[in-house]
Scaffold this motif. Structure first.
Motif, PDB file in Angstrom:
ATOM      1  N   GLU A  76       0.808  -1.220   0.000  1.00  0.00           N
ATOM      2  CA  GLU A  76       0.000   0.000   0.000  1.00  0.00           C
ATOM      3  C   GLU A  76       0.841   1.270   0.000  1.00  0.00           C
ATOM      4  O   GLU A  76       0.300   2.376  -0.090  1.00  0.00           O
ATOM      5  CB  GLU A  76      -0.933   0.018   1.223  1.00  0.00           C
ATOM      6  N   HIS A 129      -0.509   9.180   0.325  1.00  0.00           N
ATOM      7  CA  HIS A 129       0.331   8.217   1.043  1.00  0.00           C
ATOM      8  C   HIS A 129       0.897   8.819   2.323  1.00  0.00           C
ATOM      9  O   HIS A 129       0.903   8.175   3.374  1.00  0.00           O
ATOM     10  CB  HIS A 129       1.465   7.764   0.122  1.00  0.00           C
ATOM     11  N   THR A 132      -1.838   8.808   4.993  1.00  0.00           N
ATOM     12  CA  THR A 132      -2.122   7.501   5.593  1.00  0.00           C
ATOM     13  C   THR A 132      -1.000   7.065   6.528  1.00  0.00           C
ATOM     14  O   THR A 132      -1.253   6.457   7.568  1.00  0.00           O
ATOM     15  CB  THR A 132      -2.336   6.423   4.508  1.00  0.00           C
ATOM     16  N   GLN A 133       0.242   7.393   6.176  1.00  0.00           N
ATOM     17  CA  GLN A 133       1.359   7.045   7.055  1.00  0.00           C
ATOM     18  C   GLN A 133       1.284   7.822   8.368  1.00  0.00           C
ATOM     19  O   GLN A 133       1.529   7.267   9.444  1.00  0.00           O
ATOM     20  CB  GLN A 133       2.685   7.337   6.353  1.00  0.00           C
ATOM     21  N   GLN A 136      -1.357   6.251  10.569  1.00  0.00           N
ATOM     22  CA  GLN A 136      -0.913   5.020  11.200  1.00  0.00           C
ATOM     23  C   GLN A 136       0.091   5.281  12.318  1.00  0.00           C
ATOM     24  O   GLN A 136       0.056   4.613  13.359  1.00  0.00           O
ATOM     25  CB  GLN A 136      -0.321   4.088  10.138  1.00  0.00           C
ATOM     26  N   MET A 226      -7.866   0.338  12.121  1.00  0.00           N
ATOM     27  CA  MET A 226      -6.942   0.890  11.138  1.00  0.00           C
ATOM     28  C   MET A 226      -7.046   0.156   9.805  1.00  0.00           C
ATOM     29  O   MET A 226      -6.939   0.769   8.741  1.00  0.00           O
ATOM     30  CB  MET A 226      -5.514   0.830  11.674  1.00  0.00           C
ATOM     31  N   ARG A 227      -7.262  -1.153   9.835  1.00  0.00           N
ATOM     32  CA  ARG A 227      -7.423  -1.897   8.587  1.00  0.00           C
ATOM     33  C   ARG A 227      -8.594  -1.341   7.786  1.00  0.00           C
ATOM     34  O   ARG A 227      -8.475  -1.067   6.591  1.00  0.00           O
ATOM     35  CB  ARG A 227      -7.640  -3.373   8.901  1.00  0.00           C
ATOM     36  N   ARG A 229     -10.160   1.591   8.186  1.00  0.00           N
ATOM     37  CA  ARG A 229     -10.025   3.016   7.858  1.00  0.00           C
ATOM     38  C   ARG A 229      -9.077   3.223   6.687  1.00  0.00           C
ATOM     39  O   ARG A 229      -9.386   3.963   5.743  1.00  0.00           O
ATOM     40  CB  ARG A 229      -9.529   3.786   9.086  1.00  0.00           C
ATOM     41  N   VAL A 230      -7.921   2.564   6.710  1.00  0.00           N
ATOM     42  CA  VAL A 230      -6.946   2.740   5.637  1.00  0.00           C
ATOM     43  C   VAL A 230      -7.461   2.133   4.333  1.00  0.00           C
ATOM     44  O   VAL A 230      -7.321   2.723   3.265  1.00  0.00           O
ATOM     45  CB  VAL A 230      -5.589   2.124   6.035  1.00  0.00           C
ATOM     46  N   THR A 231      -8.104   0.953   4.421  1.00  0.00           N
ATOM     47  CA  THR A 231      -8.683   0.341   3.224  1.00  0.00           C
ATOM     48  C   THR A 231      -9.726   1.264   2.608  1.00  0.00           C
ATOM     49  O   THR A 231      -9.776   1.450   1.380  1.00  0.00           O
ATOM     50  CB  THR A 231      -9.321  -1.016   3.556  1.00  0.00           C
ATOM     51  N   TYR A 234      -8.007   4.125   0.770  1.00  0.00           N
ATOM     52  CA  TYR A 234      -7.454   3.718  -0.515  1.00  0.00           C
ATOM     53  C   TYR A 234      -8.554   3.499  -1.543  1.00  0.00           C
ATOM     54  O   TYR A 234      -8.404   3.878  -2.709  1.00  0.00           O
ATOM     55  CB  TYR A 234      -6.623   2.450  -0.351  1.00  0.00           C
TER      56      TYR A 234
END
Length: 256
Positions: A76, A129, A132-133, A136, A226-227, A229-231, A234
């Protein structure tokens, strides 16, 4: 002959074909094994890596010599992408080490900086990107402050397993200590607890066999939160791309 490939890296896959083609002639493929180092603390950034598979951890070395993992990245993301924001030579503040073997496409920093200035789509994808980093990193900081070692180890094991191709996880106790920011004795005790709870089935020669279902009941809420939210972020970013982007077969000028 050009190779038609469905790219495994989600950032590259989010680029419209015309913008991807600015990068394509300069992309080279590389493979990395478990524990391989892509860049060390203090090294000058020369390449930016777009992982296609595997998992890379970012390690921070403290003044007392302790090494702590700040976050984990797979297909990702992009290792070293922040270097595009520096007009001069920039050096890595962390060491990027592979916790799951895999492969990546890499491009010289100078070339990525060049196309970053040319392409609004590349700027948008890389800035996404960065967001998102940051999200996290903020979550890891909060998780470390309030959740137990057992819950955090279960979360890290699930994060690593998500990025692996094997049902088992190749991981040393030293790596787990870095992820958790604890001593190896604490790792040993925590692994015993997870085995007793059924989350870890066996540990042999650096290979862990896990029970995902059990680990998901042990892990803190950060894993699922987090899985998802980030998915979701994206998926939304891909929808913003051109209709031919997300499912296009990007064409590379040479076999990689």
């Amino acid at each position: 002959m050009a190779l038609q490939t469905r790219l495994g890296n989600r950032l590259l896959a989010a680029l419209p074909a015309a913008d991807f083609n600015l990068l394509a002639p300069h992309l080279q493929k590389t493979s990395f094994g478990f524990d391989a180092v892509l860049v060390r603390t203090g090294d000058e950034f020369k390449q930016v890596y777009f992982p296609l598979s595997g998992a890379i951890s970012f390690l921070v070395e403290m003044s007392g010599g302790q090494i702590v993992a700040s976050t984990l990245m797979g297909s990702e993301g992009a290792v070293g992408a922040l270097s595009v924001l520096s007009p001069s030579r920039s050096r890595s503040p962390v060491t990027a080490t592979a916790y799951v073997a895999g492969s990546a496409l890499h491009v010289p920093v100078s070339q990525l900086q060049h196309v970053f200035e040319q392409s609004a789509a590349i700027r948008r994808v890389l800035r996404f990107h960065f967001r998102t980093q940051l999200l996290q990193l903020q979550n890891v900081a909060a998780c470390n402050a309030v959740h137990s070692v057992e819950c955090r180890m279960a979360r890290w094991l699930l994060d690593i397993h998500d990025r692996g191709a094997d049902s088992r996880i190749q991981l040393t106790q030293e790596a787990l200590a870095q992820l958790l920011g604890v001593r190896r004795t604490t790792v040993t005790l925590t692994m015993r607890k997870l085995r007793a709870a059924g989350g870890i089935i066996s540990e042999q020669r650096r290979m862990l066999e896990i029970d995902r279902t059990r680990l998901e009941t042990i892990a803190c809420e950060c894993y699922g939160l987090m899985r998802d939210r980030v998915t979701g972020m994206y998926d939304e970013e891909l929808l913003m791309s051109s209709p031919n982007t997300a499912h296009a077969q990007h064409c590379l000028p040479h076999e990689i």
